[in-house]
Design a protein around this motif. Sequence first.
Motif, PDB file in Angstrom:
ATOM      1  N   MET A   1       0.840  -1.205   0.000  1.00  0.00           N
ATOM      2  CA  MET A   1       0.000   0.000   0.000  1.00  0.00           C
ATOM      3  C   MET A   1       0.871   1.250   0.000  1.00  0.00           C
ATOM      4  N   LYS A   2       0.590   2.173  -0.895  1.00  0.00           N
ATOM      5  CA  LYS A   2       1.204   3.495  -0.888  1.00  0.00           C
ATOM      6  C   LYS A   2       0.245   4.454  -0.190  1.00  0.00           C
ATOM      7  N   ALA A   3       0.578   4.823   1.041  1.00  0.00           N
ATOM      8  CA  ALA A   3      -0.311   5.700   1.791  1.00  0.00           C
ATOM      9  C   ALA A   3      -0.512   7.032   1.090  1.00  0.00           C
ATOM     10  N   SER A   4       0.518   7.493   0.372  1.00  0.00           N
ATOM     11  CA  SER A   4       0.426   8.782  -0.319  1.00  0.00           C
ATOM     12  C   SER A   4      -0.570   8.747  -1.471  1.00  0.00           C
ATOM     13  N   GLN A   5      -0.915   7.560  -1.960  1.00  0.00           N
ATOM     14  CA  GLN A   5      -1.852   7.430  -3.066  1.00  0.00           C
ATOM     15  C   GLN A   5      -3.291   7.245  -2.601  1.00  0.00           C
ATOM     16  N   TYR A   6      -3.478   7.101  -1.299  1.00  0.00           N
ATOM     17  CA  TYR A   6      -4.826   6.854  -0.793  1.00  0.00           C
ATOM     18  C   TYR A   6      -5.684   8.108  -0.923  1.00  0.00           C
ATOM     19  N   GLN A   7      -6.869   7.953  -1.474  1.00  0.00           N
ATOM     20  CA  GLN A   7      -7.808   9.059  -1.647  1.00  0.00           C
ATOM     21  C   GLN A   7      -8.937   8.920  -0.625  1.00  0.00           C
ATOM     22  N   ALA A   8      -8.881   9.712   0.429  1.00  0.00           N
ATOM     23  CA  ALA A   8      -9.883   9.624   1.493  1.00  0.00           C
ATOM     24  C   ALA A   8     -11.223  10.190   1.021  1.00  0.00           C
ATOM     25  N   GLN A   9     -12.296   9.600   1.505  1.00  0.00           N
ATOM     26  CA  GLN A   9     -13.641  10.033   1.139  1.00  0.00           C
ATOM     27  C   GLN A   9     -14.330  10.837   2.242  1.00  0.00           C
ATOM     28  N   HIS A  10     -13.991  10.560   3.509  1.00  0.00           N
ATOM     29  CA  HIS A  10     -14.763  11.141   4.606  1.00  0.00           C
ATOM     30  C   HIS A  10     -13.913  11.981   5.564  1.00  0.00           C
ATOM     31  N   PHE A  11     -12.698  12.282   5.183  1.00  0.00           N
ATOM     32  CA  PHE A  11     -11.808  13.177   5.919  1.00  0.00           C
ATOM     33  C   PHE A  11     -10.682  13.553   4.967  1.00  0.00           C
ATOM     34  N   LEU A  12      -9.805  14.424   5.380  1.00  0.00           N
ATOM     35  CA  LEU A  12      -8.657  14.798   4.563  1.00  0.00           C
ATOM     36  C   LEU A  12      -7.470  13.916   4.938  1.00  0.00           C
ATOM     37  N   TRP A  13      -6.684  13.532   3.954  1.00  0.00           N
ATOM     38  CA  TRP A  13      -5.515  12.698   4.189  1.00  0.00           C
ATOM     39  C   TRP A  13      -4.422  13.088   3.217  1.00  0.00           C
ATOM     40  N   SER A  14      -3.230  13.284   3.737  1.00  0.00           N
ATOM     41  CA  SER A  14      -2.084  13.576   2.883  1.00  0.00           C
ATOM     42  C   SER A  14      -0.841  12.996   3.528  1.00  0.00           C
ATOM     43  N   VAL A  15       0.179  12.720   2.699  1.00  0.00           N
ATOM     44  CA  VAL A  15       1.448  12.207   3.190  1.00  0.00           C
ATOM     45  C   VAL A  15       2.560  13.047   2.597  1.00  0.00           C
ATOM     46  N   GLN A  16       3.430  13.551   3.446  1.00  0.00           N
ATOM     47  CA  GLN A  16       4.567  14.355   3.001  1.00  0.00           C
ATOM     48  C   GLN A  16       5.755  14.073   3.911  1.00  0.00           C
ATOM     49  N   ASP A  17       6.882  13.774   3.316  1.00  0.00           N
ATOM     50  CA  ASP A  17       8.117  13.523   4.066  1.00  0.00           C
ATOM     51  C   ASP A  17       7.944  12.414   5.098  1.00  0.00           C
ATOM     52  N   GLY A  18       7.173  11.399   4.744  1.00  0.00           N
ATOM     53  CA  GLY A  18       6.974  10.271   5.635  1.00  0.00           C
ATOM     54  C   GLY A  18       5.936  10.486   6.711  1.00  0.00           C
ATOM     55  N   VAL A  19       5.293  11.643   6.736  1.00  0.00           N
ATOM     56  CA  VAL A  19       4.295  11.966   7.755  1.00  0.00           C
ATOM     57  C   VAL A  19       2.909  12.016   7.118  1.00  0.00           C
ATOM     58  N   GLY A  20       2.019  11.155   7.594  1.00  0.00           N
ATOM     59  CA  GLY A  20       0.629  11.194   7.153  1.00  0.00           C
ATOM     60  C   GLY A  20      -0.178  12.095   8.063  1.00  0.00           C
ATOM     61  N   THR A  21      -1.023  12.931   7.475  1.00  0.00           N
ATOM     62  CA  THR A  21      -1.862  13.837   8.261  1.00  0.00           C
ATOM     63  C   THR A  21      -3.327  13.561   7.946  1.00  0.00           C
ATOM     64  N   LEU A  22      -4.072  13.149   8.965  1.00  0.00           N
ATOM     65  CA  LEU A  22      -5.512  12.911   8.843  1.00  0.00           C
ATOM     66  C   LEU A  22      -6.233  14.061   9.525  1.00  0.00           C
ATOM     67  N   THR A  23      -7.068  14.761   8.756  1.00  0.00           N
ATOM     68  CA  THR A  23      -7.792  15.909   9.289  1.00  0.00           C
ATOM     69  C   THR A  23      -9.290  15.656   9.199  1.00  0.00           C
ATOM     70  N   LEU A  24      -9.952  15.613  10.347  1.00  0.00           N
ATOM     71  CA  LEU A  24     -11.414  15.538  10.368  1.00  0.00           C
ATOM     72  C   LEU A  24     -11.929  16.881   9.878  1.00  0.00           C
ATOM     73  N   ASN A  25     -12.788  16.849   8.863  1.00  0.00           N
ATOM     74  CA  ASN A  25     -13.040  18.080   8.115  1.00  0.00           C
ATOM     75  C   ASN A  25     -14.531  18.384   7.960  1.00  0.00           C
ATOM     76  N   ARG A  26     -15.203  18.512   9.089  1.00  0.00           N
ATOM     77  CA  ARG A  26     -16.579  19.029   9.078  1.00  0.00           C
ATOM     78  C   ARG A  26     -16.647  20.154  10.110  1.00  0.00           C
ATOM     79  N   PRO A  27     -15.898  21.233   9.871  1.00  0.00           N
ATOM     80  CA  PRO A  27     -15.738  22.264  10.901  1.00  0.00           C
ATOM     81  C   PRO A  27     -17.040  22.939  11.310  1.00  0.00           C
ATOM     82  N   GLU A  28     -18.005  22.980  10.405  1.00  0.00           N
ATOM     83  CA  GLU A  28     -19.279  23.637  10.735  1.00  0.00           C
ATOM     84  C   GLU A  28     -20.039  22.896  11.826  1.00  0.00           C
ATOM     85  N   ARG A  29     -19.700  21.611  12.057  1.00  0.00           N
ATOM     86  CA  ARG A  29     -20.334  20.805  13.100  1.00  0.00           C
ATOM     87  C   ARG A  29     -19.312  20.349  14.149  1.00  0.00           C
TER      88      ARG A  29
END
Length: 269
Positions: A1-29
């Motif tokens: 699995m390439k984590a950097s290629q994963y396309q999240a559907q229900h939150f934000l996800w990105s990988v840079q310099d070996g660090v994955g960042t998962l962001t819960l992204n419904r700020p209005e609630r």
Amino acid sequence: MKASQYQAQHFLWSVQDGVGTLTLNRPERKNPLTFESYAEMRDLFRGLAQAEDCKVAVLSGAGGNFSSGGDVHEIIGPLTRMAMPELLAFTHMTGDLVKAIRACPQPIIAALDGVCAGAGAILAMASDIRLATARTKTAFLFTRVGLAGCDMGACAILPRLIGQGRASELLFTGRTMTAEEGERWGFHNRLVEPEALMDAARELALSLAAGPTFAHGMTKTQLNVEWDMGLDAAIEAEAQAQAICMQTADFRRAYEAFAAKRAPVFEGN
């Protein structure tokens, strides 16, 4: 699995310099969780065990809050209409998310700000390291909705972090733990200014990603499995784990760097 290629559907996800960042992204609630986001996070963390391009992960929330927990209308409402088999399937799924966070070899850093409640507090609790701001408010508020405090491993993990008495108070009352209490009790590793939170989390994540990642995974494994061991068994398990790490190339790299009076460059193997 390439984590950097994963396309999240229900939150934000990105990988840079070996660090994955998962962001819960419904700020209005205040970033509530849904059936779908629970399941997707569970699957992502399970997959990270095979993701060589992600060495550390950061959990965060958008808009000045971490997470308000399970969505009242999208989760709690439907749960009141479910039969026991469906309810048990749900509680197994949410528990599996915590299992996946604990089982993945990557260190998980929770970057906490604002509301951190219910299942959001559980996500923070399940992480390996927690950075927070002075305005972080953490509440295991299950009793406030008529449920037990024993949710998603809370009765097992929280007392190990802050002690039995303090955990009992939070789980029975559902009251808010202030950021100052959280740091003093050992729930938060440290408090930082809100505007510096993500930079601090990323700086820590990068420092861990630059370390001996195979050995970090071994450390996390031992932190998990030694909960149920006596001292003799724990020392034996650590002896075997450390002997395995002594066979890694990173161990040799560290020695060679020390002998050459330079900083080691770890490659994770």
